[in-house]
Design a protein around this motif. Structure first.
Motif, short mmCIF file in Angstrom:
data_model
loop_
_atom_site.label_atom_id
_atom_site.label_comp_id
_atom_site.label_asym_id
_atom_site.label_seq_id
_atom_site.Cartn_x
_atom_site.Cartn_y
_atom_site.Cartn_z
N SER A 11 0.83 -1.21 0.00
CA SER A 11 0.00 0.00 0.00
C SER A 11 0.86 1.25 0.00
CB SER A 11 -0.92 0.01 1.22
OG SER A 11 -1.79 -1.08 1.20
N SER A 139 -6.58 6.08 -1.05
CA SER A 139 -7.35 4.83 -1.09
C SER A 139 -6.45 3.62 -0.98
CB SER A 139 -8.16 4.78 -2.39
OG SER A 139 -8.76 3.53 -2.55
N SER A 140 -5.26 3.71 -1.55
CA SER A 140 -4.31 2.61 -1.49
C SER A 140 -4.00 2.21 -0.05
CB SER A 140 -3.02 3.01 -2.23
OG SER A 140 -2.08 1.98 -2.18
N THR A 143 -6.07 -0.73 1.64
CA THR A 143 -5.94 -2.13 1.23
C THR A 143 -5.91 -3.11 2.41
OG1 THR A 143 -4.87 -1.52 -0.84
CG2 THR A 143 -4.54 -3.77 -0.08
N THR A 159 -13.76 -5.43 -5.33
CA THR A 159 -13.19 -4.26 -6.03
C THR A 159 -13.39 -4.40 -7.53
OG1 THR A 159 -10.98 -5.26 -5.97
CG2 THR A 159 -11.49 -3.66 -4.26
N ASN A 191 -6.52 -0.16 -5.18
CA ASN A 191 -6.65 -1.26 -4.22
C ASN A 191 -6.60 -2.61 -4.91
OD1 ASN A 191 -7.10 -0.37 -1.35
ND2 ASN A 191 -8.42 1.03 -2.45
#
Length: 202
Positions: A11, A139-140, A143, A159, A191
């Motif tokens: 991430s 957003s990463s 994860t 996802t 993600n």
């Protein structure tokens, strides 16, 4: 151990890779406004500097393996064997390949075309894509949470499904909602890439 932190490391790496284009997107849009060829000339100059910098890199001796085609083919054969060693991994490989191909096409081509179709000009596109990269970078970081909440395979399916839904509604969206769908889809794609990488490397 260290394996439990792998999703966080992936991430963080993806976040770092998304922040740079966010900054460069704004700069590229401003350069484009001055002259449409200027972003490309600037990129070529920066690439030359980057190429020169790579010549200064040295590979650590401990990890160095002399390249040979026989070693390359042997490692590739072992890797393909790992991807097909049992039914569960074979199914996961097919799922990741199928969704991955679609996501690459969407990310590399379709989303750019859609931003033009939604009516964005050069400056707005650069701002939109900078926002997309920043939101995707944030957003990463989700994860590990997504993976714990849904589980390994379900998180990939969820996802991927949400990306598919956002693609289905894309043709009917306007300027604001279209931009929001691009942001949403790119955040999911960040993600998905993390989850796919984790699944492959486990």
């Amino acid at each position: 151990g260290r394996e439990s932190k792998y999703d966080k490391v992936i991430s963080n790496l993806n976040t770092a890779q998304l922040i740079a284009p966010a900054i460069c997107g704004i700069i590229g849009g401003l350069l484009y406004r001055v002259s449409p060829g200027l972003p490309f000339v600037s990129l070529a100059i920066l690439d030359l500097f980057a190429l020169a910098a790579t010549l200064l890199l040295t590979e650590p001796a401990i990890d160095t393996i002399k390249f040979s085609f026989s070693n390359f083919f042997a490692q590739t054969k072992v890797g393909l064997g790992e991807l097909t060693k049992n039914v569960e991994i074979k199914s996961q490989t097919i799922l990741l390949l199928t969704l991955g191909v679609v996501i690459v096409i969407v990310d590399q081509m379709l989303d750019g075309f859609l931003s033009v179709e939604y009516g964005y000009d050069a400056i707005l596109i650069s701002v939109l894509w900078s926002v997309i990269y920043l939101v995707s970078a944030f957003s990463s970081q989700l994860t590990p949470f997504i993976r714990r909440f849904f589980g390994k395979t379900k998180s990939i399916l969820v996802t991927g499904s949400l990306i598919a839904v956002s693609l289905l509604i894309s043709p009917i969206l306007g300027l604001l909602t279209g931009g929001a769908s691009l942001i949403f889809r790119s955040a999911l794609a960040a993600n998905f890439e993390n989850l796919a990488s984790i699944a492959i490397n486990e």
